[in-house]
Design an enzyme around this catalytic site. Structure first.
Site, PDB file in Angstrom:
ATOM      1  N   HIS A 150       0.868  -1.164   0.000  1.00  0.00           N
ATOM      2  CA  HIS A 150       0.000   0.000   0.000  1.00  0.00           C
ATOM      3  C   HIS A 150       0.911   1.222   0.000  1.00  0.00           C
ATOM      4  CE1 HIS A 150      -2.896  -2.929   1.883  1.00  0.00           C
ATOM      5  NE2 HIS A 150      -3.594  -2.450   0.872  1.00  0.00           N
ATOM      6  N   ASP A 210       2.403   1.820   3.315  1.00  0.00           N
ATOM      7  CA  ASP A 210       3.366   0.809   3.758  1.00  0.00           C
ATOM      8  C   ASP A 210       4.772   1.272   3.395  1.00  0.00           C
ATOM      9  OD1 ASP A 210       1.410  -1.009   4.672  1.00  0.00           O
ATOM     10  OD2 ASP A 210       1.223  -1.906   2.684  1.00  0.00           O
ATOM     11  N   GLU A 215      -9.065  -4.357  -8.495  1.00  0.00           N
ATOM     12  CA  GLU A 215      -9.372  -5.544  -7.696  1.00  0.00           C
ATOM     13  C   GLU A 215     -10.850  -5.488  -7.292  1.00  0.00           C
ATOM     14  OE1 GLU A 215      -8.106  -7.718  -3.483  1.00  0.00           O
ATOM     15  OE2 GLU A 215      -6.979  -5.980  -4.211  1.00  0.00           O
TER      16      GLU A 215
END
Length: 310
Positions: free
Chosen positions: A15, A18, A140
């Site tokens: 992400h 992250d 997604e």
């Protein structure tokens, strides 16, 4: 990073926060510099970055959606995070941006115009494509949770959005097993649909106990035959020959002790490898005989024996 390499992974999925924590409070130059430092760590352990995904669903700006929010300020914020995610991806040496459209839908059906919302998603992706001429955008899909009604709930929806963008060749899909199950669909068939369209650019293999909340169970823990068929369709169609990765979106069981906090990853990877071996042993000649004779009971029993025998 060292643990990921030890387990046997070749790449890491990020992400945006992250790779660059607290990026909302950093300048664009600072964001890129911090991402470049992460790239050095990846290189140290011989790992690649597969993609970067803007984490829009947890920010207060995106409680009512990012790209489809009724607030222009919130839509602008979502776009800012998305473009910064592209910057981070390039700094990490990857060309893929993943959009999990977690809040791009409604809790109250009448709160958004669904036609306008889908067009806003397409417009947002077009802006990303314009920003970086080599970036690939992977959507997604998920049918629900944390919202009730998603605007892009299946891999078929992803294909429709891709076709509506200004460069469909750079817009594809990432299929997650559990998300397909939550839609009441078969994950292997969703994978197959993406492969048939030439648009399956990543997968998240995991498992799910029915149409409940998104559980992200270890791959094969609930639906072994279903998982076998996912691996089979990937192997049969040469998934990975163009550099695609198999990702594992799995979570540790809530009651597990800290010392086994990586076991769900290790177990899932082992199951993928075991099922790959089962696929290699699959008797296609026997399958053809059963199909010719329309003896599906025999074929089904063969598959069960293959999975149950050592």
């Amino acid at each position: 990073m060292a643990k990921f390499k030890e387990i046997g992974f070749a790449a890491v999925q990020f992400h945006d926060d992250d790779a660059v924590p607290d990026l909302n409070n950093l300048s664009e130059k600072e964001i890129i510099a911090k991402a470049q430092a992460v790239k050095k760590t990846l290189d140290k352990y011989g790992l690649a970055a597969e993609f970067v995904a803007p984490r829009l669903w947890m920010d207060p700006h995106t409680a009512d959606g990012g790209y489809t929010s009724n607030s222009k300020e919130d839509r602008d914020f979502a776009m800012w995070r998305s473009l910064r995610s592209i910057d981070i991806a390039r700094a990490l040496g990857c060309d893929k941006l993943v959009l999990w459209l977690a809040r791009e839908g409604t809790l109250c059906a009448e709160s958004k115009n669904p036609v306008e919302a889908v067009k806003r998603i397409v417009d947002a992706i077009n802006t990303m494509l314009d920003y970086d001429k080599s970036i690939k955008v992977l959507i997604e899909p998920k049918p629900n949770e944390p919202i009730d009604r998603s605007f892009v709930g299946t891999i078929g929806h992803v294909m429709g959005v891709s076709a509506a963008t200004k460069d469909p060749s750079r817009v594809g899909g990432l299929l997650e097993s559990a998300h397909a199950i939550l839609a009441g669909l078969d994950p292997a068939n969703e994978i197959a649909f993406g492969l048939a369209m030439g648009k399956l650019w990543s997968v998240h293999l995991n498992d799910q106990n029915g149409m409940k909340y998104d559980q992200d169970k270890a791959f094969g823990a609930e639906n072994l035959r279903q998982c076998f068929n996912q691996v089979m369709v990937l192997v049969e169609n040469g998934y990975g020959r163009n550099g695609e990765y198999v990702g594992l979106d799995v979570k540790a069981m809530r009651t597990q002790k800290d010392e086994v906090c990586y076991r769900h990853l290790e177990n899932s990877l082992n199951v993928v490898r075991l099922l790959e071996e089962k696929v290699k042993r699959f008797d296609y000649d026997y399958q053809a005989k059963c199909v010719a004779a329309r003896d599906y009971e025999a074929l089904e029993m063969y598959v069960m024996e293959l999975l149950l025998n050592g």
